[in-house]
Design a protein around this motif. Structure first.
Motif, PDB file in Angstrom:
ATOM      1  N   ALA A 290    -128.232  -7.663  55.051  1.00  0.00           N
ATOM      2  CA  ALA A 290    -127.335  -7.681  56.192  1.00  0.00           C
ATOM      3  C   ALA A 290    -126.627  -9.022  56.273  1.00  0.00           C
ATOM      4  CB  ALA A 290    -128.131  -7.440  57.470  1.00  0.00           C
ATOM      5  N   GLN A 291    -125.334  -8.956  56.332  1.00  0.00           N
ATOM      6  CA  GLN A 291    -124.597 -10.209  56.426  1.00  0.00           C
ATOM      7  C   GLN A 291    -123.362 -10.038  57.288  1.00  0.00           C
ATOM      8  OE1 GLN A 291    -123.207 -11.977  52.720  1.00  0.00           O
ATOM      9  NE2 GLN A 291    -124.427 -13.772  53.175  1.00  0.00           N
ATOM     10  N   VAL A 292    -123.339 -10.747  58.371  1.00  0.00           N
ATOM     11  CA  VAL A 292    -122.126 -10.752  59.176  1.00  0.00           C
ATOM     12  C   VAL A 292    -121.410 -12.044  58.848  1.00  0.00           C
ATOM     13  CG1 VAL A 292    -121.171 -10.840  61.499  1.00  0.00           C
ATOM     14  CG2 VAL A 292    -123.125  -9.391  61.018  1.00  0.00           C
ATOM     15  N   LYS A 293    -120.185 -11.903  58.361  1.00  0.00           N
ATOM     16  CA  LYS A 293    -119.445 -13.110  57.960  1.00  0.00           C
ATOM     17  C   LYS A 293    -119.194 -13.999  59.166  1.00  0.00           C
ATOM     18  CE  LYS A 293    -116.399 -11.023  55.179  1.00  0.00           C
ATOM     19  NZ  LYS A 293    -115.079 -10.807  54.651  1.00  0.00           N
TER      20      LYS A 293
ATOM     21  N   MET B 183    -129.659  -3.572  50.301  1.00  0.00           N
ATOM     22  CA  MET B 183    -128.479  -4.260  50.833  1.00  0.00           C
ATOM     23  C   MET B 183    -128.916  -5.311  51.864  1.00  0.00           C
ATOM     24  SD  MET B 183    -125.135  -2.497  52.423  1.00  0.00           S
ATOM     25  CE  MET B 183    -124.994  -1.026  51.431  1.00  0.00           C
TER      26      MET B 183
ATOM     27  N   GLU C 180    -109.706 -16.729  57.548  1.00  0.00           N
ATOM     28  CA  GLU C 180    -111.087 -16.430  57.121  1.00  0.00           C
ATOM     29  C   GLU C 180    -111.117 -16.029  55.653  1.00  0.00           C
ATOM     30  OE1 GLU C 180    -112.677 -14.963  61.532  1.00  0.00           O
ATOM     31  OE2 GLU C 180    -112.234 -13.470  59.987  1.00  0.00           O
ATOM     32  N   ARG C 181    -110.108 -15.248  55.260  1.00  0.00           N
ATOM     33  CA  ARG C 181    -110.014 -14.807  53.875  1.00  0.00           C
ATOM     34  C   ARG C 181    -109.809 -16.011  52.945  1.00  0.00           C
ATOM     35  NH1 ARG C 181    -105.533 -13.895  51.172  1.00  0.00           N
ATOM     36  NH2 ARG C 181    -105.525 -12.516  49.366  1.00  0.00           N
TER      37      ARG C 181
ATOM     38  N   SER D 198    -117.215 -16.055  61.593  1.00  0.00           N
ATOM     39  CA  SER D 198    -115.803 -15.926  61.894  1.00  0.00           C
ATOM     40  C   SER D 198    -115.318 -17.148  62.653  1.00  0.00           C
ATOM     41  CB  SER D 198    -115.556 -14.634  62.671  1.00  0.00           C
ATOM     42  OG  SER D 198    -116.349 -14.629  63.823  1.00  0.00           O
TER      43      SER D 198
ATOM     44  N   ARG E  85    -107.790 -13.494  60.460  1.00  0.00           N
ATOM     45  CA  ARG E  85    -108.369 -12.890  59.268  1.00  0.00           C
ATOM     46  C   ARG E  85    -107.829 -13.539  57.994  1.00  0.00           C
ATOM     47  NH1 ARG E  85    -109.945  -9.724  55.466  1.00  0.00           N
ATOM     48  NH2 ARG E  85    -108.411  -8.541  54.308  1.00  0.00           N
TER      49      ARG E  85
END
Lengths: 188, 276
Positions: free
Chosen positions: B3-6, B1, B42-43, B8, B39
């Motif tokens: 690591a990914q922090v979206k 996996m 962002e979506r 923002s 959110r």
């Protein structure tokens, strides 16, 4: 570790009793607000607030939209709602699409709390059967928050804590007893 | 996996978007709950694979984008008979009272694609009160109103609606109310005859009729407290004296002044009656 300003306890399958036992040990004067986010059956919101409140010294309250976040209270996320935290430190509820088949989404709550509390957030992820929470912890860790996973060897279902550990989103892996001692160490 | 922090949006990004939308389209998101709104933006960026600049460029250059934006940013998730206990309480505490009226006008505000309004239609029908009732559904979004008028729902959704319906303890078969096709079910046309769907903006439009029952559940959660109070006041002003107001079970009337005009009928299901 330094005293956090908000604690989130989150989990899914197998987390209910572990979190319940922890909450029962908190003194009424516990100054740090505690937020509990669990995946629960959509229909089984049969007065969890009342049951936990009766069994605990500390006040347990199911969240109503726009409640102010205060110490001395354990806040339960209502089932079938997402939970966000506004920068004015009030709760917002939301019924948008489930994330990872989950509503509430643990990821969404921790992410929004992390943006408000940054390094003052302590988020603890317990037993559960999916990967919800891992990305939330990662976000919190990247903003300096303390992130803890329940020891997967001890968790009833290890998928959730393992997912967070695999993602390198966790600062510490602790057993329930150690989590309890840590939380009580913040009590004055 | 991996690591990914979206990425923002920052508070400033959000504020600049709100201002741009207000200037270009005249729609004001400034009193929406910020965390939820952020959110949603962002979506939208994620779905479109856009940067913030792409989004701003589109808003600036494409007037037709407004409907898409409104559809994606406002939450339109809804289901029939969400919270069966709420419908039981309506049957028990509200409908017997309303039955004394010769005409009953019902307003479902923030009707989205119509699931709750048709739940009310079925509820009234089960109680033999359908013929004297008229159901108004309003929303800010033209696209979802079209869906509401059509009353066509997927069979997958219908399964969960039917589960809710069973928990309301009503007597009839849920399938009575629908014409079932291969992939969809359609609300029967005789159930649609006493309904009307139209545009109404809770932020800027006023009282348009007098109602015996108003329901607006899980819409106020997207507003900040001041806007919530303004909208609740609009609802109270739109009710006849002793008319009923239903809010989402996790929503609160926080203004003492507004509370003084209401009597609590069911505190858990959040049903009120206008008393002045």
């Amino acid at each position: 570790m330094k005293t956090p300003e908000l604690i989130i306890l989150a989990g899914s399958a197998g987390a209910f009793h572990v979190i319940y036992e922890l909450v029962k040990k908190l003194p009424a004067s516990y100054a740090i607000p505690v937020v509990v986010v669990m995946h629960r059956g959509k229909k089984q919101d049969n007065n969890l607030e009342g049951l936990w409140n009766n069994a605990s010294e500390i006040i347990v309250k199911e969240i109503t939209d726009k409640d102010e976040i205060k110490g001395g209270i354990v806040y339960l996320c209502p089932s079938d709602y997402h939970l966000f935290i506004e920068k004015e430190k009030v709760f917002s509820l939301d019924v948008s699409e489930p994330v990872l088949f989950s509503r509430p989404s643990i990821d969404l709550t921790i992410q929004s709390a992390a943006e408000v509390y940054k390094s003052k957030l302590l988020a603890i992820l317990f037993s559960g059967a999916n990967q919800d929470g891992a990305l939330g912890l990662l976000k919190s860790k990247s903003l300096g928050g303390e992130t803890i996973a329940q020891d997967p060897n001890e968790a009833e279902v290890d998928t959730m804590p393992l997912a967070a550990i695999t993602l390198n989103a966790v600062n510490k892996t602790l057993k329930t007893k150690e989590i309890e001692l840590l939380m009580l160490s913040f009590a004055k | 996996m991996t690591a990914q922090v979206k990425d923002s949006l920052s508070d400033d990004d959000l504020l600049s978007l709100i201002n741009l939308i207000k200037n270009i389209y005249g729609f004001d998101f400034s009193q929406y709950s910020k965390s939820s709104l952020k959110r949603r933006f962002e979506r939208l960026l994620g779905i479109k694979q856009w940067t913030l600049v792409d989004l701003k460029t589109t808003i600036t250059n494409d007037p037709s984008f407004f409907d898409v934006l409104l559809r994606e940013i406002t939450v339109n998730v809804t289901e029939m008979f969400r919270d069966p206990a709420f419908y039981k309480s309506l049957s028990l505490n509200v409908l017997p009272y309303l039955d004394s009226y010769s005409r009953i006008k019902v307003w479902n505000a923030g009707v989205s694609s119509g699931q709750e309004l048709y739940s009310f239609v079925i509820l009234f029908s089960e109680n033999g009160m359908f013929d004297k009732a008229f159901f108004y559904g309003t929303d800010i979004n033209t696209e979802v109103l079209e869906e509401a008028k059509n009353g066509i729902y997927s069979l997958i959704d219908m399964r969960s609606f039917a589960n809710n319906y069973v928990k309301t303890d009503f007597q009839r078969a849920f399938s009575n109310y629908f014409t079932v096709g291969y992939h969809n079910s359609t609300i029967k046309s005789q159930l649609k005859k006493n309904t009307h769907f139209s545009i109404h903006n809770l932020l800027s439009d006023g009282v348009f009729n007098e109602f015996q029952l108003i329901s607006c559940r899980n819409v106020l959660i997207y507003f900040e407290v001041e806007l919530q109070a303004k909208v609740i006041e609009l609802f109270i002003d739109s009710l006849c004296l002793f008319g009923f107001l239903c809010l989402g079970s996790k929503e609160a009337v926080r203004s003492k002044e507004l509370l003084s005009r209401l009597k609590v009928i069911d505190s858990k299901q959040n049903i009120y009656q206008r008393i002045k």
